[in-house]
Design an enzyme around this catalytic site. Structure first.
Site, PDB file in Angstrom:
ATOM      1  NE  ARG A  47      -4.104  -1.869   2.181  1.00  0.00           N
ATOM      2  CZ  ARG A  47      -5.267  -1.792   1.553  1.00  0.00           C
ATOM      3  NH1 ARG A  47      -5.551  -0.687   0.868  1.00  0.00           N
ATOM      4  NH2 ARG A  47      -6.142  -2.779   1.606  1.00  0.00           N
TER       5      ARG A  47
ATOM      6  CG  HIS B 209     -13.115   0.588  -1.406  1.00  0.00           C
ATOM      7  ND1 HIS B 209     -12.484  -0.021  -0.346  1.00  0.00           N
ATOM      8  CD2 HIS B 209     -13.966   1.509  -0.863  1.00  0.00           C
ATOM      9  CE1 HIS B 209     -12.928   0.517   0.786  1.00  0.00           C
ATOM     10  NE2 HIS B 209     -13.830   1.444   0.499  1.00  0.00           N
TER      11      HIS B 209
ATOM     12  NE  ARG C 166      -9.958   2.254  -1.472  1.00  0.00           N
ATOM     13  CZ  ARG C 166      -9.961   2.201  -0.153  1.00  0.00           C
ATOM     14  NH1 ARG C 166     -10.595   3.110   0.556  1.00  0.00           N
ATOM     15  NH2 ARG C 166      -9.320   1.240   0.478  1.00  0.00           N
TER      16      ARG C 166
ATOM     17  CG  HIS D  58      -5.988   0.338  -3.148  1.00  0.00           C
ATOM     18  ND1 HIS D  58      -5.493  -0.935  -2.959  1.00  0.00           N
ATOM     19  CD2 HIS D  58      -7.184   0.373  -2.506  1.00  0.00           C
ATOM     20  CE1 HIS D  58      -6.350  -1.634  -2.237  1.00  0.00           C
ATOM     21  NE2 HIS D  58      -7.381  -0.867  -1.940  1.00  0.00           N
TER      22      HIS D  58
END
Length: 442
Positions: A163, A204, A256, A262
């Site tokens: 991440r 997501h 995101r 991400h």
């Protein structure tokens, strides 16, 4: 495209880097090029000067990241310490940094977008509403999100995706002893940044692309196509609906990226896989008619395969919980780390929902309920009752003590069995009985 073998005045920095880098890849040899004095000024220009040349932008950008200029000896040296995956990650960090810089006051908006399109709402909001309006579509959405979350978790464990919010710090530590430390763009953390699972692929993006694909496809199939609209108006309606779909997916991806949860490639992979899963789920309704034994078997396989993947990684020397350690290490505020972002919470949610789905569809109450003759008031009552059950489930989730992980996960598992069972079997049955209708004969 013709590449010069040596840099000249009419070849700018970007093109020279691309040519040098491609030759290195082709020959499998490290690249060490001495930059002539007339080229040194060109190499010191901002990178954007190369964008007007015929060299493709992507190749220029990759070359720029893979090679670096060493001002001490005027050399372009191969960054052997930087791998291909790190190059991709760094490109992602550059994009995240640019996005945060472009919208410096966008924190509230993008966090809200990420929260509104949280996969948990597919369970507690999308599913009960759709089930009340068109029960087959509701079942398809729930079945799709179960499979999507299951596949997403297994892929996250196997693909070991970083991440952004912890990767930038790990790279700084890894390369701080280099002779010429590589400068990585700075990115900011927010209250929703510190998710604890691996990042590849984005949950997501995967969940929202799948759920909304089923929803839009259902609207087209059940509303637009059977309507009395003209062919032109039907086409425009479909274009509008799929345009809304694209906007939603773009918002999810940008949110995101903005909160640094991400990398871009993780979001795009999630988008692709979500659509694939939705196509499979929507393409057939045969699985809806499974018997109870078969449903229990399928649900058990879903849960066992996830636990088996976790155990396999442990037995082979892997650490499935490595991402939790990274989150605890690099999150700016520990209070922003929540247990419901951890992998085992997701496992309890989708595996519990799988059992609840199967038990609900094969229950006596579901079979005895005649949903085809519901009045508009009964449909509305079913929607309200389903949303009330979803809200009660959210309240129960918040109220569960989180000090004991075993108790928390066990309670979550049974809670996620009870909720879909209640929406599928009990809520419509109660609405039917309260409406004065009798049970449907078998």
């Amino acid at each position: 495209m013709r590449m010069a073998t040596t840099p000249t005045k009419d070849i700018d920095a970007c093109q020279w880097r691309a040519a040098t880098w491609l030759r290195a890849v082709d020959s499998r040899q490290p690249v060490v090029k001495v930059v002539p004095p007339e080229q040194e000024k060109v190499l010191r220009r901002p990178f954007y000067t190369g964008l007007s040349r015929p060299v493709p932008f992507v190749i220029c950008l990759l070359a720029n990241k893979h090679l670096r200029f060493s001002p001490s000896n005027n050399e372009m040296a191969d960054e052997e310490s930087f791998t291909w995956s790190e190059t991709v990650y760094e490109l992602g960090v550059d994009l995240i940094s640019a996005l945060q810089s472009t919208f410096p006051n966008g924190e509230t908006f993008f966090i809200d977008v990420s929260l509104v399109f949280d996969p948990k709402y597919v369970f507690t909001i999308y599913f009960p509403i759709l089930f009340a309006l068109q029960w087959v579509v509701g079942i398809q959405v729930l079945g799709t999100i179960i499979v999507v979350e299951w596949l997403n978790q297994i892929l996250k464990w196997l693909m070991h995706g970083e991440r952004p919010y912890w990767w930038v710090h790990e790279m700084e530590e890894t390369h701080k002893a280099d002779l010429h430390p590589h400068k990585i763009a700075e990115i900011h953390q927010y209250s929703s940044t510190c998710e604890t699972g691996p990042g590849m692929p984005s949950g997501h993006s995967m969940a929202m692309s799948a759920a909304w694909y089923v929803i839009i496809h259902a609207i087209v199939e059940h509303v637009v196509d059977p309507s009395n609209m003209s062919a032109k108006l039907k086409m425009e309606s479909k274009q509008l609906l799929w345009g809304i779909y694209v906007i939603i997916q773009a918002l999810v991806i940008f949110s995101r990226l903005y909160i640094a949860a991400h990398f871009p490639h993780q979001c795009f992979l999630g988008l692709f896989l979500g659509i694939c899963m939705a196509k499979l789920a929507f393409g057939s309704t045969e699985w809806i008619n499974f018997g109870r034994v078969r449903w229990i078997l399928v649900s058990s396989v879903i849960m066992a395969s996830a636990l088996g993947t976790y155990s396999f990684l442990l037995l082979t020397g892997g650490d499935p919980s490595w991402s939790i350690s990274e989150a605890l290490k690099w999150c700016d505020k520990v209070e922003n780390i929540h247990i419901d972002t951890m992998p085992f919470y997701s496992l309890m949610r989708y595996s519990g929902a799988a059992f609840g789905l199967g038990l609900g569809l094969t229950s006596r109450f579901f079979v005895a309920t005649d949903r085809t003759n519901f009045s508009r008031f009964q449909i509305f009552a079913n929607v309200v009752l389903g949303l009330a059950l979803g809200y009660a489930t959210d309240l129960a989730h918040v109220a569960i003590p989180k000090t004991n992980e075993t108790f928390f996960y066990t309670f979550e598992f049974f809670l996620n069995i009870a909720f879909p069972y209640a929406v599928i079997a009990l809520a419509p049955y109660v609405v039917m009985i309260c409406g004065g209708r009798k049970e449907k004969s078998a």
